[in-house]
Design an enzyme around this catalytic site. Structure first.
Site, mmCIF file in Angstrom:
data_model
loop_
_atom_site.group_PDB
_atom_site.id
_atom_site.type_symbol
_atom_site.label_atom_id
_atom_site.label_comp_id
_atom_site.label_asym_id
_atom_site.label_seq_id
_atom_site.Cartn_x
_atom_site.Cartn_y
_atom_site.Cartn_z
ATOM 1 N N PHE A 151 -7.034 -32.808 108.284
ATOM 2 C CA PHE A 151 -6.440 -31.418 107.361
ATOM 3 C C PHE A 151 -7.384 -31.335 106.180
ATOM 4 C CE2 PHE A 151 -4.585 -34.646 104.636
ATOM 5 C CZ PHE A 151 -4.937 -34.177 103.235
ATOM 6 N N LYS A 175 -9.938 -30.209 118.518
ATOM 7 C CA LYS A 175 -8.407 -30.290 118.232
ATOM 8 C C LYS A 175 -8.298 -30.238 116.840
ATOM 9 C CE LYS A 175 -5.081 -32.473 117.180
ATOM 10 N NZ LYS A 175 -4.647 -32.141 116.016
ATOM 11 N N GLU A 178 -3.155 -29.707 112.823
ATOM 12 C CA GLU A 178 -2.505 -28.857 112.718
ATOM 13 C C GLU A 178 -1.751 -28.243 111.454
ATOM 14 O OE1 GLU A 178 -2.114 -31.993 113.418
ATOM 15 O OE2 GLU A 178 -0.113 -32.919 113.514
ATOM 16 N N SER A 228 -7.705 -40.875 109.400
ATOM 17 C CA SER A 228 -7.270 -42.066 108.858
ATOM 18 C C SER A 228 -7.496 -43.206 109.671
ATOM 19 C CB SER A 228 -5.497 -41.827 108.480
ATOM 20 O OG SER A 228 -4.867 -41.683 109.738
ATOM 21 N N CYS A 283 -12.621 -37.768 101.681
ATOM 22 C CA CYS A 283 -12.766 -39.004 102.202
ATOM 23 C C CYS A 283 -13.896 -39.749 101.208
ATOM 24 C CB CYS A 283 -13.486 -39.009 103.776
ATOM 25 S SG CYS A 283 -14.707 -37.854 103.802
ATOM 26 N N GLU A 385 -5.295 -46.613 100.801
ATOM 27 C CA GLU A 385 -6.035 -45.295 100.562
ATOM 28 C C GLU A 385 -4.755 -44.214 100.180
ATOM 29 O OE1 GLU A 385 -7.255 -42.782 104.046
ATOM 30 O OE2 GLU A 385 -8.947 -42.219 102.804
HETATM 31 P P1 NAD Z 1 -4.853 -38.242 110.397
HETATM 32 O O1 NAD Z 1 -5.341 -39.399 110.857
HETATM 33 O O2 NAD Z 1 -3.335 -38.199 110.106
HETATM 34 O O3 NAD Z 1 -4.914 -36.929 111.318
HETATM 35 C C1 NAD Z 1 -6.274 -36.675 111.837
HETATM 36 C C2 NAD Z 1 -6.084 -36.175 113.407
HETATM 37 O O4 NAD Z 1 -5.363 -36.868 114.196
HETATM 38 C C3 NAD Z 1 -5.393 -34.693 113.214
HETATM 39 O O5 NAD Z 1 -5.997 -33.969 114.042
HETATM 40 C C4 NAD Z 1 -4.096 -35.034 113.924
HETATM 41 O O6 NAD Z 1 -3.252 -34.229 114.608
HETATM 42 C C5 NAD Z 1 -4.320 -36.364 114.598
HETATM 43 N N1 NAD Z 1 -3.471 -37.417 114.788
HETATM 44 C C6 NAD Z 1 -2.474 -37.518 113.732
HETATM 45 N N2 NAD Z 1 -1.642 -38.536 114.040
HETATM 46 C C7 NAD Z 1 -1.921 -38.975 115.255
HETATM 47 C C8 NAD Z 1 -1.392 -40.103 116.360
HETATM 48 N N3 NAD Z 1 -0.383 -40.746 115.849
HETATM 49 N N4 NAD Z 1 -1.952 -39.969 117.440
HETATM 50 C C9 NAD Z 1 -3.006 -39.383 117.732
HETATM 51 N N5 NAD Z 1 -3.445 -38.405 116.875
HETATM 52 C C10 NAD Z 1 -3.143 -37.999 115.632
HETATM 53 O O7 NAD Z 1 -5.755 -37.783 108.902
HETATM 54 P P2 NAD Z 1 -5.267 -36.564 108.101
HETATM 55 O O8 NAD Z 1 -4.133 -36.924 107.164
HETATM 56 O O9 NAD Z 1 -5.404 -35.207 108.809
HETATM 57 O O10 NAD Z 1 -6.789 -36.691 107.203
HETATM 58 C C11 NAD Z 1 -7.046 -37.478 106.001
HETATM 59 C C12 NAD Z 1 -7.400 -38.733 106.543
HETATM 60 O O11 NAD Z 1 -8.954 -38.446 107.201
HETATM 61 C C13 NAD Z 1 -7.973 -39.599 105.397
HETATM 62 O O12 NAD Z 1 -7.455 -41.022 105.911
HETATM 63 C C14 NAD Z 1 -9.473 -39.600 104.933
HETATM 64 O O13 NAD Z 1 -9.964 -40.405 104.425
HETATM 65 C C15 NAD Z 1 -9.840 -39.230 106.413
HETATM 66 N N6 NAD Z 1 -11.126 -38.596 106.575
HETATM 67 C C16 NAD Z 1 -12.221 -39.659 106.686
HETATM 68 C C17 NAD Z 1 -13.395 -38.848 106.542
HETATM 69 C C18 NAD Z 1 -14.616 -39.665 107.081
HETATM 70 O O14 NAD Z 1 -15.737 -39.426 107.251
HETATM 71 N N7 NAD Z 1 -14.570 -41.078 107.093
HETATM 72 C C19 NAD Z 1 -13.491 -37.694 106.564
HETATM 73 C C20 NAD Z 1 -12.401 -36.756 106.188
HETATM 74 C C21 NAD Z 1 -11.219 -37.181 106.421
#
Ligand code: NAD
Length: 500
Positions: A151, A175, A178, A228, A283, A385
């Site tokens: 997000f 994808k 959401e 994450s 991030c 985090e």
């Molecule tokens: P998230 O892991 O909750 O979601 C990321 C994606 O995975 C979304 O599209 C979501 O719909 C999907 N998802 C969520 N739960 C899932 C599950 N149980 N099974 C399969 N798919 C699932 O992350 P977020 O809250 O949207 O974003 C924040 C996180 O992203 C933070 O941890 C941040 O550090 C990380 N991030 C990392 C970088 C990097 O370059 N390393 C860059 C941006 C964000």
């Protein structure tokens, strides 16, 4: 009035979801539900894959000139309409408009890099490796590839992926998160306007159901994920088990080490901007300041003074420097770390819950900036985090201890050092186990022609995104050995081919 429901984007058309499952999209500044987003089931993911598979044949066959021309057109459209994308980001993510525009521009830099992909798709040729024999390599696209994005950068992170994948001749299924699906949808419409053929860039909206359908789909050859750490690990393991190429970038806990010889005022300004910009939902945000030796008291006092001037408010107000967090649940989780820090013995210098907007009646998901001093590595506020505007200060005696602390942390996206000592900076750069290092730069996100990515629990897989790694990830290498003999040879040789 019925709420708009954000659709999938398949074959250059908005395709409403038929699954009867939706998720709410909020305006984080007011707490209102502004839209719904349809959540794909496996059949809808399959529909997108069918479209992408059909498009791959002609897109991968289109000349490099034709493909990059469409990217150049897209770049022109984005240049004109970047603000429209930024407004959608602010409306759904909450970050301030200038920050949203910065995100679009950083994404555009990757698009500009992809416009010049022809240089990086060149193979190599060795002439006359044996009599009348040449060996050369060619880079080819993989087929249908997918991106699953978080997000916090709803436009930039997808743009880390799809311009390069598509320029290389793949077809791409996104994808998006959401929580804020509208900005990437607008990017897809602009790409279509630029002349991208049907099915080359499809979007399926969804949650875990869509992700699992992507991971299990035999026609999807590669998956790029950013999100994450627990989900990154899951994506990496599932995709690898399905024999897909996979890169999964995870969470972060970025440290900023401040040495006693640093420009303290400059370091404090950098810490405030890097910790509280985008409400800490980056991030590459700085979440830990490591104060070395005698610098701590002066540094903490300078950070406290500067953060007090931070203007918090709705992202679409020009005066705002920090907006709300993405959801109420996330805001409340972040606020919980202030209590846990207190109960575990840290010193809360500034409690973000004292900001008027935290308890205001308007329903926005605001939390003020928080500063926690005397944090120890065994505390939850250090270990987890947090992904919000909470900055921890860990005090250490010397540089040695600072390096040990950073390297013992399981996350390893970025790390920064603030110093005037070139030798110390060079030592830091060489000995820190992180993907990206900043020297007097708090958020060292590399330019598009270098690659972005972490190490340890911040990256599963072995390629970073964009830059040369991005091109490598979305292409496969083929080595060709060819013989064009000058004269006809007699007889058949049954020996193993050797280069004579
Ligand atoms: P998230 O892991 O909750 O979601 C990321 C994606 O995975 C979304 O599209 C979501 O719909 C999907 N998802 C969520 N739960 C899932 C599950 N149980 N099974 C399969 N798919 C699932 O992350 P977020 O809250 O949207 O974003 C924040 C996180 O992203 C933070 O941890 C941040 O550090 C990380 N991030 C990392 C970088 C990097 O370059 N390393 C860059 C941006 C964000």
């Amino acid at each position: 009035m019925a709420l708009e429901t954000v659709s999938h984007f398949i074959d250059n058309k908005a395709v409403p979801s038929r699954s009867n499952r939706t998720s709410e999209v909020f305006n984080p500044a007011t707490g209102e539900v502004t839209k719904l987003v349809g959540l794909a089931d496996a059949a809808e993911v399959d529909e997108a894959v069918t479209s992408s598979t059909a498009a791959f044949e002609s897109w991968s066959d289109a000349s490099l000139a034709q493909r990059t021309r469409v990217l150049f057109n897209f770049r022109e459209i984005l240049e004109q309409r970047a603000k429209d994308v930024a407004k959608l980001i602010t409306a759904e993510h909450g970050k301030v408009l200038s920050d949203a525009l910065g995100e679009v521009k950083r994404g555009q830099e990757v698009l500009e890099f992809a416009c010049g992909i022809s240089q990086l798709l060149k193979g190599s040729l060795s002439d006359q490796v044996s009599k009348d024999v040449d060996t050369y390599s060619i880079r080819q696209p993989l087929g249908v590839v997918a991106g699953i994005t978080p997000f916090n950068f709803p436009a930039m992170v997808p743009m880390w992926m799809f311009p390069i994948a598509i320029a290389a001749g793949n077809t791409f299924i996104l994808k998006p998160s959401e929580k804020d699906p509208s900005s990437s949808f607008l990017l897809a419409e602009m790409f279509q306007e630029a002349g991208l053929p049907e099915g080359v860039f499809n979007i399926v909206q969804g949650d875990k159901v869509a992700v699992d359908a992507i991971l299990g789909h035999p026609k999807i050859k590669a998956v790029s994920f950013v999100g994450s750490t627990p989900i990154a690990r899951y994506i990496y393991e599932r995709a690898a088990a399905e024999k897909k190429r996979v890169q999964a970038l995870g969470g972060a806990k970025n440290h900023m080490v401040v040495l006693p010889d640093a420009d303290v005022d400059g370091a404090a300004t950098a810490a405030v901007s890097a910790a509280y910009g985008s409400a800490g939902e980056r991030c590459m945000a700085i979440s830990v300041v490591v104060a070395v030796g005698g610098v701590a008291d002066e540094l903490v006092a300078a950070i406290q003074t500067k953060m007090a001037a931070l203007k918090i408010g709705p992202g679409d107000q020009i005066s705002s420097e920090m907006g709300p967090l993405v959801t109420r649940a996330h805001r409340d989780r972040v606020a919980g770390y202030i209590d846990s820090a207190m109960s575990q013995g840290a010193k809360v210098i500034t409690d973000g819950r004292s900001h008027a907007l935290y308890s205001a009646e308007n329903g926005g998901f605001f939390l003020g900036a928080s500063l926690v001093d005397e944090v120890r590595p065994d505390m939850d506020v250090y270990r987890d985090e947090i992904f919000g505007p909470v900055l921890s200060v860990v005090r250490v005696e010397d540089f040695e201890q600072a390096i040990e602390l950073v390297n013992a942390n399981p996350y390893a996206n970025g790390a920064a050092i603030f110093t005037r000592d070139g030798g110390a900076a060079r030592r830091f750069q060489r000995s820190i186990d992180a993907g990206m290092v900043g020297i007097n730069v708090p958020i060292p996100v590399p330019v598009a022609y270098y690659s972005f990515g972490g190490a340890k629990d911040s990256l599963f897989g072995d390629t970073h995104v964009h830059g040369e790694d991005g091109v490598r990830f979305y292409t496969k290498l083929k080595a060709v050995t060819s013989r064009w003999p000058q004269e006809h040879r007699e007889g058949v040789d049954f020996g193993f081919p050797q280069n004579r």
